[in-house]
Design a protein around this motif. Structure first.
Motif, PDB file in Angstrom:
ATOM      1  N   ASP B  52       0.789  -1.226   0.000  1.00  0.00           N
ATOM      2  CA  ASP B  52       0.000   0.000   0.000  1.00  0.00           C
ATOM      3  C   ASP B  52       0.826   1.284   0.000  1.00  0.00           C
ATOM      4  O   ASP B  52       0.993   1.939   1.026  1.00  0.00           O
ATOM      5  CB  ASP B  52      -0.940  -0.006   1.214  1.00  0.00           C
ATOM      6  N   ALA B  53       1.353   1.615  -1.180  1.00  0.00           N
ATOM      7  CA  ALA B  53       2.182   2.810  -1.285  1.00  0.00           C
ATOM      8  C   ALA B  53       1.392   4.094  -1.035  1.00  0.00           C
ATOM      9  O   ALA B  53       1.986   5.146  -0.840  1.00  0.00           O
ATOM     10  CB  ALA B  53       2.831   2.866  -2.662  1.00  0.00           C
ATOM     11  N   SER B  54       0.060   4.019  -1.015  1.00  0.00           N
ATOM     12  CA  SER B  54      -0.706   5.243  -0.770  1.00  0.00           C
ATOM     13  C   SER B  54      -0.566   5.709   0.680  1.00  0.00           C
ATOM     14  O   SER B  54      -0.969   6.817   1.002  1.00  0.00           O
ATOM     15  CB  SER B  54      -2.167   5.051  -1.131  1.00  0.00           C
ATOM     16  N   ARG B  55       0.044   4.876   1.531  1.00  0.00           N
ATOM     17  CA  ARG B  55       0.371   5.353   2.888  1.00  0.00           C
ATOM     18  C   ARG B  55       1.360   6.502   2.830  1.00  0.00           C
ATOM     19  O   ARG B  55       1.484   7.280   3.770  1.00  0.00           O
ATOM     20  CB  ARG B  55       0.987   4.221   3.703  1.00  0.00           C
ATOM     21  N   PHE B  56       2.109   6.584   1.717  1.00  0.00           N
ATOM     22  CA  PHE B  56       3.114   7.648   1.588  1.00  0.00           C
ATOM     23  C   PHE B  56       2.650   8.717   0.605  1.00  0.00           C
ATOM     24  O   PHE B  56       3.456   9.439   0.038  1.00  0.00           O
ATOM     25  CB  PHE B  56       4.437   7.053   1.126  1.00  0.00           C
ATOM     26  N   GLY B  57       1.348   8.793   0.378  1.00  0.00           N
ATOM     27  CA  GLY B  57       0.820   9.811  -0.521  1.00  0.00           C
ATOM     28  C   GLY B  57       0.921   9.466  -1.976  1.00  0.00           C
ATOM     29  O   GLY B  57       0.675  10.311  -2.830  1.00  0.00           O
ATOM     30  N   MET B  58       1.300   8.225  -2.289  1.00  0.00           N
ATOM     31  CA  MET B  58       1.345   7.817  -3.694  1.00  0.00           C
ATOM     32  C   MET B  58       0.012   7.173  -4.022  1.00  0.00           C
ATOM     33  O   MET B  58      -0.093   5.957  -4.173  1.00  0.00           O
ATOM     34  CB  MET B  58       2.477   6.833  -3.895  1.00  0.00           C
ATOM     35  N   GLU B  59      -1.012   8.010  -4.081  1.00  0.00           N
ATOM     36  CA  GLU B  59      -2.368   7.485  -4.161  1.00  0.00           C
ATOM     37  C   GLU B  59      -2.575   6.613  -5.375  1.00  0.00           C
ATOM     38  O   GLU B  59      -3.165   5.565  -5.308  1.00  0.00           O
ATOM     39  CB  GLU B  59      -3.382   8.625  -4.174  1.00  0.00           C
ATOM     40  N   LEU B  60      -2.106   7.097  -6.496  1.00  0.00           N
ATOM     41  CA  LEU B  60      -2.386   6.339  -7.710  1.00  0.00           C
ATOM     42  C   LEU B  60      -1.305   6.607  -8.739  1.00  0.00           C
ATOM     43  O   LEU B  60      -0.666   7.648  -8.730  1.00  0.00           O
ATOM     44  CB  LEU B  60      -3.775   6.682  -8.265  1.00  0.00           C
ATOM     45  N   MET B  61      -1.118   5.632  -9.596  1.00  0.00           N
ATOM     46  CA  MET B  61      -0.166   5.762 -10.693  1.00  0.00           C
ATOM     47  C   MET B  61      -0.822   6.598 -11.785  1.00  0.00           C
ATOM     48  O   MET B  61      -1.946   6.309 -12.188  1.00  0.00           O
ATOM     49  CB  MET B  61       0.141   4.380 -11.255  1.00  0.00           C
ATOM     50  N   ARG B  62      -0.123   7.605 -12.245  1.00  0.00           N
ATOM     51  CA  ARG B  62      -0.701   8.415 -13.319  1.00  0.00           C
ATOM     52  C   ARG B  62      -0.160   7.939 -14.662  1.00  0.00           C
ATOM     53  O   ARG B  62       1.051   7.897 -14.848  1.00  0.00           O
ATOM     54  CB  ARG B  62      -0.338   9.892 -13.144  1.00  0.00           C
ATOM     55  N   PRO B  63      -1.040   7.641 -15.603  1.00  0.00           N
ATOM     56  CA  PRO B  63      -0.526   7.288 -16.926  1.00  0.00           C
ATOM     57  C   PRO B  63      -0.059   8.512 -17.689  1.00  0.00           C
ATOM     58  O   PRO B  63       0.658   8.394 -18.674  1.00  0.00           O
ATOM     59  CB  PRO B  63      -1.732   6.655 -17.624  1.00  0.00           C
ATOM     60  N   SER B  64      -0.472   9.707 -17.236  1.00  0.00           N
ATOM     61  CA  SER B  64      -0.081  10.915 -17.951  1.00  0.00           C
ATOM     62  C   SER B  64       1.126  11.549 -17.263  1.00  0.00           C
ATOM     63  O   SER B  64       1.099  11.778 -16.062  1.00  0.00           O
ATOM     64  CB  SER B  64      -1.249  11.897 -17.955  1.00  0.00           C
ATOM     65  N   PRO B  65       2.170  11.865 -18.028  1.00  0.00           N
ATOM     66  CA  PRO B  65       3.340  12.487 -17.396  1.00  0.00           C
ATOM     67  C   PRO B  65       3.051  13.877 -16.846  1.00  0.00           C
ATOM     68  O   PRO B  65       3.745  14.340 -15.946  1.00  0.00           O
ATOM     69  CB  PRO B  65       4.364  12.539 -18.525  1.00  0.00           C
ATOM     70  N   ARG B  66       2.017  14.537 -17.362  1.00  0.00           N
ATOM     71  CA  ARG B  66       1.726  15.913 -16.925  1.00  0.00           C
ATOM     72  C   ARG B  66       1.234  15.956 -15.482  1.00  0.00           C
ATOM     73  O   ARG B  66       1.233  17.005 -14.868  1.00  0.00           O
ATOM     74  CB  ARG B  66       0.645  16.528 -17.809  1.00  0.00           C
ATOM     75  N   GLN B  67       0.752  14.827 -14.967  1.00  0.00           N
ATOM     76  CA  GLN B  67       0.182  14.815 -13.623  1.00  0.00           C
ATOM     77  C   GLN B  67       1.066  14.077 -12.636  1.00  0.00           C
ATOM     78  O   GLN B  67       0.609  13.712 -11.571  1.00  0.00           O
ATOM     79  CB  GLN B  67      -1.201  14.142 -13.676  1.00  0.00           C
ATOM     80  N   SER B  68       2.310  13.824 -12.992  1.00  0.00           N
ATOM     81  CA  SER B  68       3.124  12.999 -12.106  1.00  0.00           C
ATOM     82  C   SER B  68       4.401  13.728 -11.699  1.00  0.00           C
ATOM     83  O   SER B  68       4.881  14.619 -12.394  1.00  0.00           O
ATOM     84  CB  SER B  68       3.458  11.677 -12.775  1.00  0.00           C
ATOM     85  N   ASP B  69       4.927  13.341 -10.531  1.00  0.00           N
ATOM     86  CA  ASP B  69       6.139  13.965  -9.998  1.00  0.00           C
ATOM     87  C   ASP B  69       7.316  13.019 -10.038  1.00  0.00           C
ATOM     88  O   ASP B  69       8.459  13.433  -9.951  1.00  0.00           O
ATOM     89  CB  ASP B  69       5.926  14.359  -8.534  1.00  0.00           C
TER      90      ASP B  69
END
Lengths: 164, 161
Positions: B52-69
């Protein structure tokens, strides 16, 4: 009504045990045969098991191991027999943790143990040197190099039992 | 340069600001889906309920690079895939980070041949290398912790560069 029925399923799961492992605080125990970071072993008397034969480097499918051997003398003895590993380096980013080195080793010097937390901010830090890999000598035992009586440690491979 | 000269003497203010911004950056870091090989299976596992990586604020994988860090390069990168990887990296908004997951992405692993890029640091700047073939989900999360520590040690002076 359907929405309440759906919510009932959620409520049923609330008191149940949570499946998530709270990783940095708690860890799932590894299996006994899990292969993690390598350790270089010593004999009970504190001498190194590794004799610098480079068979591990030859067996390695990823070319992750680098061994350089040097001659043992009775004044400066690291391991039983003629030679010891002067340099022993493993690139953890190359290593695929297959355990072929363990199988190839004639003296059972290298063992893949259970440490697996290996992440680096720099590629150079991934190269583990001999000092990082070797286990400390047993308590009260002298480390290496050491001065020994001549003619005692002549045999590089110990007497070992046949596998069952 | 401008930020340094203007904020250089405001010690207390800038350290608090640094701490606040770094806290925000580490605790809501959306990773980009970039599974290329077997490491992707472990990456999925680290997102699933056991780890459960969302414990660290990684809620969801973004398929779009514009929305990812964060770009987690999971798997071996072929020479044909390399320009695509670079383009996706360029499309990510700053600040952005790269985790090279597994041996193949970090330095080619066992694939020491003409088809595989010998380490993604040839094409993008990598922040954290995670060893393992493939790494356990725990190892990936350990890598993310290393990245969090790296981000927390970043100073305002470095952002200006």
């Amino acid at each position: 009504m359907n929405i309440l029925r759906g919510l009932l399923t959620t409520v049923k799961h609330l008191p149940q045990e949570k499946v998530t492992i709270q990783y940095p605080e708690r860890e799932r125990p590894t299996r006994e045969r899990f292969k993690g970071r390598h350790h270089l072993k010593r004999y009970d008397n504190g001498l190194e098991k590794c004799i610098g034969c480079s068979l591990c480097a030859a067996a390695c499918p990823a070319d992750a191991i680098w061994v350089e051997a040097a001659e043992n003398t009775d004044e400066q003895r690291f391991s039983p027999g003629e030679r010891y590993a002067k340099t022993y380096e493993i690139n953890m980013l190359r290593c695929i943790f297959c355990g072929y080195c363990e199988d190839a080793c004639p003296t059972e010097a290298i063992v893949l143990e259970h440490d697996h937390q290996l992440s680096f901010t720099n590629r150079r830090d991934a190269i583990y040197t001999k000092t990082m890999l070797i286990d400390p000598p047993a308590e009260g035992m002298e480390g290496t190099p050491r001065q020994v009586e001549p003619g005692v440690y002549t045999r590089s491979i110990p007497e070992m039992q046949n596998p069952k | 340069m401008g930020v340094t000269s203007k904020l250089g003497n405001l010690g207390v203010v800038t350290t608090t600001l640094e701490a606040a911004i770094n806290w925000g950056r580490t605790n809501s870091m959306w990773p980009m889906l970039f599974g290329l090989a077997c490491c992707a299976i472990e990456m999925m596992s680290s997102q699933a309920s056991s780890y459960d990586a969302s414990r660290f604020g990684m809620e969801l994988m973004r398929p779009s690079p514009r929305q990812s860090d964060l770009m987690i390069v999971a798997g071996r990168v072929t020479r044909k895939m390399a320009p695509v990887l670079r383009q996706l990296y360029d499309q990510m908004p700053s600040p952005k980070w790269v985790v090279s997951m597994g041996d193949c992405a970090s330095c080619g692993g066992i694939f020491n041949n003409y088809a595989i890029v010998q380490g993604v640091d040839e094409i993008v700047p990598v922040d954290v290398y995670v060893a393992g073939c493939p790494p356990r989900p725990e190892q990936l999360i350990h890598g993310l912790m290393t990245l969090h520590e790296k981000i927390k040690s970043e100073r305002i002076v470095d952002w200006a560069k």
